[in-house]
Design an enzyme around this catalytic site. Structure first.
Site, short mmCIF file in Angstrom:
data_model
loop_
_atom_site.label_atom_id
_atom_site.label_comp_id
_atom_site.label_asym_id
_atom_site.label_seq_id
_atom_site.Cartn_x
_atom_site.Cartn_y
_atom_site.Cartn_z
N GLU A 1 8.74 -4.29 10.60
CA GLU A 1 9.21 -3.18 9.96
C GLU A 1 9.71 -2.29 11.24
OE1 GLU A 1 6.52 -1.23 7.39
OE2 GLU A 1 7.93 0.68 7.27
N GLU B 1 -1.80 -5.45 8.22
CA GLU B 1 -0.90 -4.91 9.56
C GLU B 1 -1.67 -4.79 10.64
OE1 GLU B 1 -0.10 -0.58 8.78
OE2 GLU B 1 0.81 -1.02 6.90
N LYS C 1 -1.60 -9.20 2.60
CA LYS C 1 -0.63 -9.00 3.74
C LYS C 1 -1.48 -8.00 4.60
CE LYS C 1 3.08 -6.10 3.99
NZ LYS C 1 2.80 -4.88 4.58
N ASP D 1 0.75 -1.30 0.07
CA ASP D 1 0.08 -0.01 -0.14
C ASP D 1 0.77 1.25 -0.12
OD1 ASP D 1 0.87 -0.18 2.51
OD2 ASP D 1 -1.14 -0.23 3.42
N SER D 2 2.20 1.10 0.10
CA SER D 2 3.12 2.13 -0.27
C SER D 2 2.89 2.71 -1.88
CB SER D 2 4.71 1.78 -0.07
OG SER D 2 4.91 0.44 -0.72
N ASP E 1 -1.15 -6.01 -0.53
CA ASP E 1 -1.49 -5.48 0.80
C ASP E 1 -2.88 -5.11 0.93
OD1 ASP E 1 0.25 -4.91 2.97
OD2 ASP E 1 1.17 -3.32 2.05
O1 KIV Z 1 3.71 -1.02 1.71
C1 KIV Z 1 4.72 -1.36 1.41
O2 KIV Z 1 5.38 -1.27 0.95
C2 KIV Z 1 5.08 -2.26 2.73
C3 KIV Z 1 6.61 -2.65 3.03
C4 KIV Z 1 7.45 -1.54 3.25
C5 KIV Z 1 6.69 -3.92 3.78
O3 KIV Z 1 4.29 -2.74 3.69
#
Ligand code: KIV
Length: 273
Positions: free
Chosen positions: A191, A124, A122, A53-54, A92
């Site tokens: 992280e 969080e 993924k 989600d980056s 994510d």
């Molecule tokens: O969203 C992302 O890029 C991440 C990584 C930094 C692990 O969660």
């Protein structure tokens, strides 16, 4: 292309990642969000591609990961899965698509799997999201956990500083890691936490632990592609190693193109019909 001697053609699965941990082979993971770069990342032999989600920051230009939507994550994950032949693709789950309501979490995860072709999701968070994780797992969808600095909670933390330096937070992180393993997560991202704590987690749990800013004692590493390629120059945390300076290369190439167009050096007679 990587020079290691492992089989670089066989599809990576969650099972293969478990085997890699067992034999002490490190796992290399990078983010990708689009077809062109995901093609190169996969061809280079990466083990796992995270559609993070980056993308909210890197692809859309938002200040945090919070605004990206489920539809946008599915779009980016589809771009990536259209490119990838070998790597495991993990997508994510964006902020708001799984917290608080495990039924909604399951329908968000099902949309990701059906519409994007990703092979895992993924999430969080620790024990507070375990109900959602368990419901998603019950549908046969592999889940990667994410502890430590969890950017979707930036408004609660108020800072992107290193997490779990204090004893109480370190103990909660350890307990969360065990809880996520017990729930059935196939891997964990840690992280920005102290290296000694990350090493302890990786030693105590049997699932692969992938670190970002978590030292070398874990089972693998992940970086954001645009950061490690030096495309995004506005982000320089201590843990980031830059493997290229593509910002300079790209600006130089575009500058040369502009000069050639202005000077009528491009196109040449050979480049015309
Ligand atoms: O969203 C992302 O890029 C991440 C990584 C930094 C692990 O969660």
């Amino acid at each position: 292309m990587s020079t290691n001697t492992v089989d670089n053609t066989r599809k990576v699965t969650t099972m293969r990642l478990a085997e890699m941990k067992q034999r002490g082979e490190k796992i290399a993971m990078l983010t990708a969000y689009d077809f062109s770069l995901a093609t190169l990342v996969d061809q280079a032999g990466i083990d796992v591609i995270l559609v993070g989600d980056s993308a909210s920051n890197v692809m859309i230009g938002n200040p945090t990961t919070l605004p990206i939507t489920l539809d946008q994550m599915i779009y980016h994950a589809r771009c990536v899965t259209n490119a990838v032949r070998r790597a495991l693709v993990v997508c994510d789950m964006p902020f708001g698509s799984y917290q608080g309501n495990s039924k909604e979490a399951l329908s968000s995860a099902i949309r990701i799997m059906k519409e994007s072709g990703a092979e895992a999701v993924k999430i969080e968070g620790g024990c507070e999201v375990v109900e959602s994780i368990e419901r998603i797992l019950s549908a046969g969808i592999p889940v990667m956990g994410h502890l430590g600095l969890t950017p979707q909670s930036i408004n609660k933390f108020g800072t992107y500083a290193v997490r779990a330096r204090g004893e109480a937070e370190a103990q909660k992180l350890l307990a969360d890691a065990h809880r996520l393993e017990e729930a059935g997560c196939f891997a964990l991202v840690l992280e920005k936490i102290p290296a000694a704590l990350a090493t302890q987690v990786a030693a105590e749990v049997s699932i692969p632990v992938i670190g970002i800013g978590a030292g070398s004692g874990v089972d693998g590493q992940v970086l954001v592609l645009q950061d490690m390629l030096g495309i995004n120059q506005g982000f320089s945390p201590k843990f980031l190693r830059r493997y290229a300076d593509l910002a300079t290369t790209i600006r130089g190439a575009i500058g040369s193109y502009i000069d050639d167009v202005k000077n009528v050096d491009f196109p040449s007679p050979e480049e015309q019909y």
